[in-house]
Design an enzyme around this catalytic site. Sequence first.
Site, mmCIF file in Angstrom:
data_model
loop_
_atom_site.group_PDB
_atom_site.id
_atom_site.type_symbol
_atom_site.label_atom_id
_atom_site.label_comp_id
_atom_site.label_asym_id
_atom_site.label_seq_id
_atom_site.Cartn_x
_atom_site.Cartn_y
_atom_site.Cartn_z
ATOM 1 N N ASP A 1 -43.958 -24.363 6.530
ATOM 2 C CA ASP A 1 -44.049 -23.025 7.097
ATOM 3 C C ASP A 1 -44.613 -22.116 5.995
ATOM 4 O OD1 ASP A 1 -41.908 -22.524 5.438
ATOM 5 O OD2 ASP A 1 -40.550 -21.846 7.016
ATOM 6 N N CYS B 1 -40.222 -26.357 3.949
ATOM 7 C CA CYS B 1 -39.884 -24.984 4.341
ATOM 8 C C CYS B 1 -39.002 -24.425 3.232
ATOM 9 C CB CYS B 1 -39.250 -24.909 5.734
ATOM 10 S SG CYS B 1 -37.547 -25.495 5.881
ATOM 11 N N THR C 1 -35.705 -24.128 2.773
ATOM 12 C CA THR C 1 -34.617 -25.036 2.392
ATOM 13 C C THR C 1 -34.928 -26.500 2.674
ATOM 14 O OG1 THR C 1 -33.655 -24.840 4.589
ATOM 15 C CG2 THR C 1 -32.863 -23.271 2.902
ATOM 16 N N HIS D 1 -32.823 -47.655 2.795
ATOM 17 C CA HIS D 1 -31.744 -47.951 3.746
ATOM 18 C C HIS D 1 -31.964 -47.344 5.127
ATOM 19 C CE1 HIS D 1 -28.366 -49.123 0.676
ATOM 20 N NE2 HIS D 1 -29.486 -49.806 0.503
ATOM 21 N N HIS E 1 -29.663 -53.154 7.126
ATOM 22 C CA HIS E 1 -30.103 -51.763 7.276
ATOM 23 C C HIS E 1 -30.965 -51.594 8.527
ATOM 24 C CE1 HIS E 1 -28.365 -51.151 3.390
ATOM 25 N NE2 HIS E 1 -29.164 -52.070 2.859
HETATM 26 C C1 RB5 Z 1 -38.085 -18.884 6.481
HETATM 27 O O1 RB5 Z 1 -37.734 -17.646 5.943
HETATM 28 C C2 RB5 Z 1 -36.957 -19.870 6.295
HETATM 29 O O2 RB5 Z 1 -35.938 -19.592 7.197
HETATM 30 C C3 RB5 Z 1 -37.469 -21.275 6.471
HETATM 31 O O3 RB5 Z 1 -38.483 -21.531 5.554
HETATM 32 C C4 RB5 Z 1 -36.471 -22.400 6.286
HETATM 33 O O4 RB5 Z 1 -35.751 -22.250 5.099
HETATM 34 C C5 RB5 Z 1 -35.599 -22.702 7.425
HETATM 35 O O5 RB5 Z 1 -34.848 -23.695 7.432
#
Ligand code: RB5
Length: 144
Positions: A10, A67, A69, A100, A135
């Site tokens: 993203d 993204c 996180t 695995h 596995h």
């Molecule tokens: C975008 O601000 C953020 O929410 C996205 O990149 C991600 O971390 C969502 O899981």
Amino acid sequence: MPDRIVISSDHADIELRKTIARHIASMGWVVDDIGPMTSDSTHYPIHGKEAAQHVAQGKARFGVIVCGTGQGIMMAANKVPGIRCGVCSDTFSAKMIRAHNDANMLALGARVIAEGLALEIVDAFLGAEFEGGRHATRVDMIEG
Ligand code: RB5
């Protein structure tokens, strides 16, 4: 299966995505970077699912998605049948989701890990082989 890897993200860090794409290409893989090409705010489910569909349709052997996180884009990718995607912030997990879990996609959190570690995680993921055996039985159980 083609020696291709699809990569997407993203808006959280398109520069990290491009760096990962160059890194993977330097290892000899053909990389399909499906964007987005600007940092305009976008929606991670769109990009996670689009990359996942490339893998599920056999257009790419693996997918790497980014993204903030890694979590949201991973959740979206895993909604596509046949996709097994894990978020990794360490190299051991990256190796083990291949060995695995026969993961076919790797998700990374650009706001969680630095670039150097991200590249090491990619290396661990791509360098590991699925061990099969017991596995495989368990992976089949995931697929239901
Ligand atoms: C975008 O601000 C953020 O929410 C996205 O990149 C991600 O971390 C969502 O899981």
